[in-house]
Scaffold this motif. Structure first.
Motif, short mmCIF file in Angstrom:
data_model
loop_
_atom_site.label_atom_id
_atom_site.label_comp_id
_atom_site.label_asym_id
_atom_site.label_seq_id
_atom_site.Cartn_x
_atom_site.Cartn_y
_atom_site.Cartn_z
N GLN A 166 -6.32 12.83 6.76
CA GLN A 166 -5.39 13.94 6.56
C GLN A 166 -3.99 13.57 7.03
N LYS A 167 -3.88 12.96 8.21
CA LYS A 167 -2.56 12.55 8.71
C LYS A 167 -1.97 11.45 7.83
N ARG A 193 -2.49 11.07 4.61
CA ARG A 193 -2.01 11.71 3.39
C ARG A 193 -0.68 12.41 3.64
N SER A 194 -0.56 13.08 4.78
CA SER A 194 0.69 13.76 5.12
C SER A 194 1.84 12.78 5.22
N LEU A 195 1.60 11.63 5.85
CA LEU A 195 2.65 10.62 5.97
C LEU A 195 3.06 10.10 4.59
N ASP A 201 2.78 11.58 1.73
CA ASP A 201 3.48 12.65 1.00
C ASP A 201 4.90 12.84 1.53
N GLU A 202 5.06 12.77 2.84
CA GLU A 202 6.39 12.95 3.42
C GLU A 202 7.33 11.80 3.06
#
Length: 130
Positions: free
Chosen positions: A17-18, A20-22, A24-25
């Motif tokens: 999850q982290k 994917r967040s990175l 995406d950011e």
């Protein structure tokens, strides 16, 4: 040039999850993931191994630039055993790599020179069976 980071329980980016967040950011085509199935299980998650692996590949599969192959004997700690000597479900892990379209190297590490023949044979048999 592509930069790949490895989600690992002992890293700042310690989950899919982290990761994917990175991704995406950052929104960079040059930032990718090094996937190591033995490194993504937090304490208490091994009983949900299939679910955790499925989720990791659903989130990160299209961004995998490199795959590692080693094993683990307990959750909550990055794997440190030679591939095929622990509890990682290699049928599922390698199957998910194939299903997400990964066609790159599967790099063995965390093993002694004496373990190389066994690990290569183990992985080759698993890959051939896919």
């Amino acid at each position: 040039m592509t930069l790949a980071f490895e989600p690992e329980v002992s890293n700042v980016i310690d989950s899919a999850q982290k990761a994917r967040s990175l991704l995406d950011e950052m929104q960079s085509p040059y930032l990718k993931v090094c996937m190591d199935g033995a490194n993504i299980f937090h304490k208490g998650e091994l009983p949900k191994m299939r679910e955790i692996l499925d989720e990791a590949f659903a989130l990160l599969g299209e961004d995998i630039a490199l795959a590692h192959a080693k094993d683990l004997d307990r959750d909550g700690q990055a794997g440190h055993l030679a591939a095929g000597t622990g509890v990682l479900d290699y049928d599922q892990y390698l199957g998910l790599l194939k299903r997400c379209g990964y066609r790159g190297a599967v790099v063995l590490h965390g093993l002694s020179e004496d373990q190389v023949p066994f690990c290569v044979k183990f992985l080759q048999e698993k890959i051939d069976a896919l």
